[in-house]
Design an enzyme around this catalytic site. Structure first.
Site, PDB file in Angstrom:
ATOM      1  N   SER A  67       0.833  -1.198   0.000  1.00  0.00           N
ATOM      2  CA  SER A  67       0.000   0.000   0.000  1.00  0.00           C
ATOM      3  C   SER A  67       0.872   1.252   0.000  1.00  0.00           C
ATOM      4  O   SER A  67       1.663   1.451  -0.916  1.00  0.00           O
ATOM      5  CB  SER A  67      -0.964  -0.042   1.192  1.00  0.00           C
ATOM      6  OG  SER A  67      -1.874   1.041   1.161  1.00  0.00           O
ATOM      7  N   HIS A  94      -8.232   1.419  -0.814  1.00  0.00           N
ATOM      8  CA  HIS A  94      -8.161   0.478  -1.939  1.00  0.00           C
ATOM      9  C   HIS A  94      -9.536  -0.040  -2.361  1.00  0.00           C
ATOM     10  O   HIS A  94      -9.688  -1.195  -2.743  1.00  0.00           O
ATOM     11  CB  HIS A  94      -7.194  -0.675  -1.621  1.00  0.00           C
ATOM     12  CG  HIS A  94      -5.841  -0.191  -1.222  1.00  0.00           C
ATOM     13  ND1 HIS A  94      -5.000   0.433  -2.102  1.00  0.00           N
ATOM     14  CD2 HIS A  94      -5.208  -0.179  -0.023  1.00  0.00           C
ATOM     15  CE1 HIS A  94      -3.889   0.795  -1.472  1.00  0.00           C
ATOM     16  NE2 HIS A  94      -4.004   0.453  -0.207  1.00  0.00           N
TER      17      HIS A  94
END
Length: 305
Positions: A86, A190
Site C-alpha cells: 500500500s 483500496h
C-alpha cells in the site's frame, strides 16, 4: 537474493521513531522532510498518541519517513528487488530511485490528505480476516457489499467497506475464518470509496519527473515487475482505489529466487506474512536500531549470493 520491503498503514505505534532519531544525521534529515511537507514528523513519531498517528494524513508520511530513515541506516545496500505494501509502495519507489526522498514525502503527504478527505465522506473501515480460503471468502465478502481490499496471502484477506457492512461481517464470518480483526486505519482504502483521491493524486504526480527503477520493482497491482518510472507512478495513483495483491507480490519473490527478506521500520507485518508464505526464506524486521547489525549481516550474506 534479497528483497527489501516497506510496510503499510496500521504498522505505526506511538513513539516508534524515538530510538531512530539518536542515529547520526537522522534528526536533521527528519527535520528537513518535515519542513518540506509542513508536518512535524519528529513530534508524531515520538510524542503523539495512537489516535493522532491513526489519522491517515499523518500516518502515511510518517511511515514513508520511517522506512527511508531505517533503510539509510543500513548503509549503501543494493537489494535484488524492492516492494511495499500500500503506502509502502511510495517508500519502495524511493528505494528504487524512481523518486528522491523529498519528492516521495511530498507525494505521500498529498496522498494522505486526499485519502483522509475521501474517507470523511462516509464512515468506513477495514478488518483483517484470519484463516479461510479465498475462493470461499471473496464471494462471501462481495455478498455483504465489502471489497477484498488487501489479498495478503498466508491465509489473510483484509475486507473494506462501511462500518455497517463490517459489523455484518463480524456477525457472519465466512466459512473457515477464525477471527475478524479491526485495523487501525480510518477508511476503506483500496476501494471505490477512495475514488475522489485518485484525481488529486494524479494531479500531484503530473508535476513529478520519475526516474526508471534502478532495482527490480514489484507492484501491488498484479505482482508484476515494472521497468519504467512513468508506469510506477501511474500505478501508485490508481492503487489508492484498487486492491493490494501482496499475495501476487510474494509469488513474484519466489519466481525471482528470493532467499532473504528485510522489512524496514516499523517492520513486523510483512515478515510475518513471509514466514508463512515463503518457507525457507530468511526474514528480518527492522523494529529498532538494535536490529541493524543483524540486518547488515543478512544483507551481506544474501546480496553476495
Amino acid at each position: 537474493m534479497l528483497v527489501l520491503v516497506a510496510p503499510g498503514q496500521g504498522a505505526q505505534t506511538p513513539g516508534f521513531l524515538t530510538p531512530w532519531l539518536d542515529l547520526p544525521g537522522a534528526a536533521d534529515r527528519l527535520a528537513a522532510w518535515s519542513d518540506a511537507i509542513g508536518l512535524d514528523l519528529a513530534h508524531y513519531g515520538t510524542q503523539a498518541d495512537a489516535d493522532q498517528i491513526r489519522d491517515t494524513a499523518v500516518a502515511q508520511p510518517l511511515l514513508v519517513a520511517a522506512g527511508l530513515l531505517s533503510a539509510a541506516a543500513l548503509g549503501d545496500i543494493v537489494p535484488g528487488a524492492v516492494a511495499g505494501h500500500s503506502v509502502g509502495e511510495i517508500t519502495a519507489a524511493a528505494f528504487a530511485g524512481v523518486l528522491d526522498d523529498t519528492a516521495a514525502l511530498r507525494l505521500v503527504r498529498k496522498r494522505g490528505l486526499a485519502m483522509a478527505e475521501a474517507a470523511a465522506i462516509t464512515q468506513t473501515g477495514m478488518s483483517a480476516l484470519l484463516g479461510g480460503d479465498p475462493e470461499t471468502t471473496v464471494p462471501h465478502l462481495e455478498k455483504l457489499g465489502l471489497t477484498p481490499a488487501n489479498v495478503n496471502g498466508a491465509g489473510q484477506i483484509v475486507a473494506a467497506g462501511t462500518m455497517e457492512q463490517l459489523a455484518a461481517l463480524e456477525a457472519d464470518k465466512p466459512e473457515g475464518v477464525r477471527r475478524v480483526v479491526a485495523l487501525k486505519v480510518a477508511g476503506a482504502f483500496h476501494t471505490h470509496h477512495m475514488t475522489p483521491a485518485v484525481d488529486v493524486l494524479a494531479e500531484a504526480a503530473a508535476g513529478l519527473s520519475p526516474g526508471d527503477p534502478k532495482i527490480t520493482y514489484v507492484s501491488n497491482k498484479d505482482g508484476r515487475t515494472v521497468d519504467t518510472g512513468s508506469e510506477v507512478l501511474a500505478r501508485l495513483v490508481g492503487q489508492v482505489a484498487n486492491p493490494v495483491r501482496w499475495d501476487l507480490c510474494m509469488e513474484t519473490f519466489k519466481e525471482l529466487g528470493v532467499t532473504a527478506l528485510v522489512e524496514v521500520c516499523p517492520g513486523g507485518t510483512l515478515t510475518g506474512l513471509a514466514k508463512r508464505a515463503l518457507p525457507g526464506v530468511k526474514t528480518l524486521a527492522l523494529k529498532t536500531p538494535d536490529d541493524l547489525d543483524a540486518a547488515r549481516e543478512l544483507i551481506a550474506e544474501h546480496s553476495a549470493a
